[in-house]
Design an enzyme around this catalytic site. Structure first.
Site, PDB file in Angstrom:
ATOM      1  N   THR A 177      23.173  80.064  92.686  1.00 30.33           N
ATOM      2  CA  THR A 177      21.788  80.521  92.846  1.00 30.33           C
ATOM      3  C   THR A 177      20.958  79.760  91.828  1.00 30.33           C
ATOM      4  O   THR A 177      21.446  79.442  90.738  1.00 30.33           O
ATOM      5  CB  THR A 177      21.638  82.029  92.580  1.00 30.33           C
ATOM      6  OG1 THR A 177      21.969  82.272  91.224  1.00 30.33           O
ATOM      7  CG2 THR A 177      22.532  82.832  93.480  1.00 30.33           C
ATOM      8  N   GLU A 323      23.753  84.630  97.876  1.00 30.11           N
ATOM      9  CA  GLU A 323      24.888  85.570  97.824  1.00 30.11           C
ATOM     10  C   GLU A 323      25.271  86.086  99.205  1.00 30.11           C
ATOM     11  O   GLU A 323      26.306  86.717  99.384  1.00 30.11           O
ATOM     12  CB  GLU A 323      24.525  86.773  96.941  1.00 30.11           C
ATOM     13  CG  GLU A 323      24.381  86.456  95.453  1.00 30.11           C
ATOM     14  CD  GLU A 323      22.975  86.004  95.072  1.00 30.11           C
ATOM     15  OE1 GLU A 323      22.228  85.524  95.955  1.00 30.11           O
ATOM     16  OE2 GLU A 323      22.627  86.128  93.878  1.00 30.11           O
ATOM     17  N   LYS A 432       3.680  97.612  87.759  1.00 28.33           N
ATOM     18  CA  LYS A 432       3.627  99.064  87.624  1.00 28.33           C
ATOM     19  C   LYS A 432       2.349  99.452  86.885  1.00 28.33           C
ATOM     20  O   LYS A 432       2.219  99.226  85.689  1.00 28.33           O
ATOM     21  CB  LYS A 432       4.853  99.588  86.884  1.00 28.33           C
ATOM     22  CG  LYS A 432       5.011 101.084  87.084  1.00 28.33           C
ATOM     23  CD  LYS A 432       6.381 101.563  86.679  1.00 28.33           C
ATOM     24  CE  LYS A 432       6.629 102.954  87.248  1.00 28.33           C
ATOM     25  NZ  LYS A 432       7.906 103.504  86.809  1.00 28.33           N
ATOM     26  N   TRP A 437       3.706 101.816  91.735  1.00 26.26           N
ATOM     27  CA  TRP A 437       4.104 100.441  92.034  1.00 26.26           C
ATOM     28  C   TRP A 437       3.039  99.741  92.874  1.00 26.26           C
ATOM     29  O   TRP A 437       2.484 100.325  93.803  1.00 26.26           O
ATOM     30  CB  TRP A 437       5.403 100.414  92.836  1.00 26.26           C
ATOM     31  CG  TRP A 437       6.604 100.926  92.106  1.00 26.26           C
ATOM     32  CD1 TRP A 437       7.335 102.027  92.425  1.00 26.26           C
ATOM     33  CD2 TRP A 437       7.224 100.367  90.951  1.00 26.26           C
ATOM     34  NE1 TRP A 437       8.373 102.181  91.541  1.00 26.26           N
ATOM     35  CE2 TRP A 437       8.331 101.176  90.620  1.00 26.26           C
ATOM     36  CE3 TRP A 437       6.946  99.250  90.153  1.00 26.26           C
ATOM     37  CZ2 TRP A 437       9.167 100.922  89.539  1.00 26.26           C
ATOM     38  CZ3 TRP A 437       7.775  98.993  89.071  1.00 26.26           C
ATOM     39  CH2 TRP A 437       8.864  99.808  88.776  1.00 26.26           C
TER      40      TRP A 437
HETATM   41  P1  ADP Z   1      17.394  82.212  93.987  1.00 25.70           P
HETATM   42  O1  ADP Z   1      17.811  83.639  93.723  1.00 25.70           O
HETATM   43  O2  ADP Z   1      18.132  81.244  93.203  1.00 25.70           O
HETATM   44  O3  ADP Z   1      15.906  82.013  94.079  1.00 25.70           O
HETATM   45  P2  ADP Z   1      17.945  82.486  96.795  1.00 25.70           P
HETATM   46  O4  ADP Z   1      17.439  81.464  97.704  1.00 25.70           O
HETATM   47  O5  ADP Z   1      19.277  83.023  97.010  1.00 25.70           O
HETATM   48  O6  ADP Z   1      17.925  81.825  95.422  1.00 25.70           O
HETATM   49  O7  ADP Z   1      16.886  83.625  96.687  1.00 25.70           O
HETATM   50  C1  ADP Z   1      17.008  84.844  97.344  1.00 25.70           C
HETATM   51  C2  ADP Z   1      15.747  85.633  97.128  1.00 25.70           C
HETATM   52  O8  ADP Z   1      14.643  84.986  97.743  1.00 25.70           O
HETATM   53  C3  ADP Z   1      15.770  87.010  97.761  1.00 25.70           C
HETATM   54  O9  ADP Z   1      16.420  87.941  96.943  1.00 25.70           O
HETATM   55  C4  ADP Z   1      14.290  87.286  97.909  1.00 25.70           C
HETATM   56  O10 ADP Z   1      13.731  87.782  96.706  1.00 25.70           O
HETATM   57  C5  ADP Z   1      13.700  85.939  98.179  1.00 25.70           C
HETATM   58  N1  ADP Z   1      13.485  85.783  99.616  1.00 25.70           N
HETATM   59  C6  ADP Z   1      14.260  85.157 100.510  1.00 25.70           C
HETATM   60  N2  ADP Z   1      13.726  85.211 101.737  1.00 25.70           N
HETATM   61  C7  ADP Z   1      12.570  85.903 101.637  1.00 25.70           C
HETATM   62  C8  ADP Z   1      11.560  86.323 102.565  1.00 25.70           C
HETATM   63  N3  ADP Z   1      11.609  86.029 103.836  1.00 25.70           N
HETATM   64  N4  ADP Z   1      10.534  87.048 102.070  1.00 25.70           N
HETATM   65  C9  ADP Z   1      10.446  87.356 100.768  1.00 25.70           C
HETATM   66  N5  ADP Z   1      11.359  86.985  99.859  1.00 25.70           N
HETATM   67  C10 ADP Z   1      12.411  86.278 100.285  1.00 25.70           C
END
Ligand code: ADP
Length: 539
Positions: A177, A323, A432, A437
């Site tokens: 990640t 993940e 917050k 929220w």
């Molecule tokens: P990193 O955690 O390294 O940025 P990832 O690509 O695995 O890499 O990121 C996953 C995160 O990206 C998710 O937990 C979410 O917060 C965000 N995310 C992914 N797709 C979307 C989406 N369609 N809308 C909003 N957030 C998203």
């Protein structure tokens, strides 16, 4: 009587995809844009043959089962060969994010214990900065031109070689990640998780890709396996089009038009730039009717969905995580679509959508599981066969899994009665204010709906009276102007009074992560000492 069924033992291993493609789809094209901008054309027939050669050659060069083979590559046919060839040899393809800093890459390579590395010739300047700290045994340079080290490696294969027996629990891929907080964390995919994810990805209510499609993964193959599209395309025999390093809007549009692309996938940053280019020259390109853009990685604002609809192109919004291999959910209209008015249809499409089959979800707050009432916020937790059960060699992050075996996504959501996810924020990005929220994502999407606004990022800034208040950083479209007061007026009918940011700052750009997401930590730091004017009046 036996309680067992009568069915075959058939391991879910990726060699099945390779065999299928070489038998059934040898003539299907694979097109790649090379660094010199020319187009390289090959076929699944050639790619699968070369993938077999790669598997044999790596084995002859010393690859043992479970060994990591890192790739530092753009999206192109040779990268696809590693996706197929390395797992065939029992190896693990570890896709490296070429946008990371050299120190981070060195850390990841060491942490993953990569033995081999395949690197694009055009990325050698980056590799030279990593090399001294990386400790890779064998580096192979992949050149766009004929010849070179990669071709020499493939030439060592004889064709008289039998791949090792694979088990479905064997590792086949690996990805870190990008780590917006802390050090990057590694996820190791298995043949089984990847096969099931590939099947899941193609379902009509997921990515709905099929043999007749032409698929353009703009999303890098190092970003969560290009969302599973390369394997999905090989399984169904869809033509693949790879952009190489040319990710600017015009190059992407040219490729979509020229290669008759039907499905393209990428993060919102890319599609915002592409939409701007289209709006500037709406008649310059002509596309296949019904062209779909899969958008994920961060929230696709509703204004983007509307913008593409005006060009006869459809945005499909997906949510996922490294993940999760990465597909979690996709937003599709349901059988009630005809009964919804336009606003409700867009609102539904802009959600993150329903989870794919085999992905289970729940949202939790301090009191336990939150109701699916589309109102109560909770942290989204997931489980399923393509969700990781731990991080690679990492003890600190164990608390990401609950005692009863769910993965805590770190995303705060509401769920509607049908299980459709609406993401409010990452846990650490929520604002917050006065104990309530506020969703920064909702505010950003509404701001990006204003015709003068190109991009908007909202972060929490400490406030003496309210604890935190939202601060919006706004980038304007070229040649457009708008005042903070006008933007506040724009937001007022859409939100409760206490949601409206008093602070709106105009900027040239918004800092981004290597995956193209807003780097909110940097904005929070930048505005940590923000002085709020006069009487604190946001009640
Ligand atoms: P990193 O955690 O390294 O940025 P990832 O690509 O695995 O890499 O990121 C996953 C995160 O990206 C998710 O937990 C979410 O917060 C965000 N995310 C992914 N797709 C979307 C989406 N369609 N809308 C909003 N957030 C998203």
């Amino acid at each position: 009587m036996s309680s067992l069924g009568t069915m075959m033992e058939f391991p879910l291993t990726l060699d099945h995809l390779l065999v299928r493609a070489e038998r059934m789809f040898p003539a299907v094209p694979v097109v790649s844009r090379l660094p010199d901008r020319s187009l390289h054309r090959t076929t699944y027939g050639a790619v699968t043959k070369r993938a077999r050669a790669l598997a044999e050659a790596l084995t002859r060069a010393g690859l043992r089962k479970g060994d990591r083979v890192a790739t530092l590559m753009w999206n192109h046919a040779a990268h696809l060969e590693t996706y197929l060839g390395v797992p065939l040899a029992g190896g693990v393809v570890h896709t490296l994010n070429l946008r990371l800093a050299p120190e981070e890459l060195a850390y990841i390579i060491q942490h993953a214990a990569d033995r081999f590395l395949l690197v694009d010739e055009v990325l050698l300047p980056l590799w030279e900065k990593v090399r001294p700290r990386a400790g890779i045994e064998k580096v192979v340079v992949v050149s766009a031109a004929q010849g070179g080290e990669y071709e020499a490696l493939l030439a060592t294969a004889t064709g008289r070689w039998t791949p090792p027996q694979l088990s479905e629990g064997d590792a086949c891929g690996m990805c870190y990640t990008s780590g917006t907080t802390g050090m990057p964390k590694g996820v190791v995919y298995t043949h089984r998780s990847t096969m099931l994810h590939t099947l899941g990805a193609t379902l009509a209510d997921v990515l709905a890709v099929r043999h007749a499609d032409v698929i353009l993964p703009v999303v890098p193959m190092f970003h969560a396996n290009a969302w599973g599209l390369p394997y999905a395309a090989v399984m169904i025999g869809a033509k693949l089009v790879f952009p190489g390093p040319a990710l600017d809007a015009e190059s992407v549009l040219d490729l979509m038009a020229r290669e008759r692309v039907t499905v393209a996938a990428g993060v919102p940053t890319v599609w915002l730039a592409v939409l701007e280019a289209l709006d500037r020259e709406p008649t310059r390109w002509s596309f296949v009717p019904g062209l779909r853009m899969i958008v994920g990685g961060s929230a696709a604002p509703e204004s983007m969905l509307r913008g593409y609809d005006r060009h006869g192109m459809t945005v499909v919004h997906a949510w996922g995580m490294t993940e999760m291999s990465p597909l979690g959910s996709v937003s599709h209209l349901g059988p009630d679509a005809d009964t919804l008015d336009e606003a409700a249809r867009y609102a539904q499409r802009a959600r993150q959508g329903r989870p794919s089959p085999l992905v289970e979800i729940r949202a939790m707050n301090e009191s336990g599981e939150v109701p699916w009432d589309d109102h109560t916020m909770g942290e989204l937790q997931v489980r399923g066969p393509w969700v990781t059960a731990r991080y690679h060699e990492n003890e600190e992050a164990k608390d990401r899994w609950t005692a009863d075996g769910w993965f805590r996504t770190g995303d705060v959501v509401t769920l509607d009665s049908t299980g459709s996810i609406k993401l409010a924020d990452r846990t650490k990005d929520l604002v917050k204010s006065g104990g309530e929220w506020i969703s920064s994502v909702d505010l950003e999407n509404a701001l990006m709906g204003h015709p003068a606004v190109k991009e908007a990022a909202v972060v929490a800034v400490p406030h003496p009276r309210w604890g935190e208040r939202p601060l919006a950083t706004v980038v304007l479209r070229q040649g457009r102007t708008v005042t903070a007061a006008e933007l506040q007026e724009w937001l007022r009918p859409k939100f409760a009074k206490f949601w409206i940011p008093e602070a709106i700052v105009f900027a040239e750009t918004i800092p981004r992560t290597s995956a193209g997401k807003f780097r909110k930590s940097e904005l929070r730091e930048r505005y940590a000492g923000w002085t709020w004017p006069g009487p604190t009046s946001s009640s």
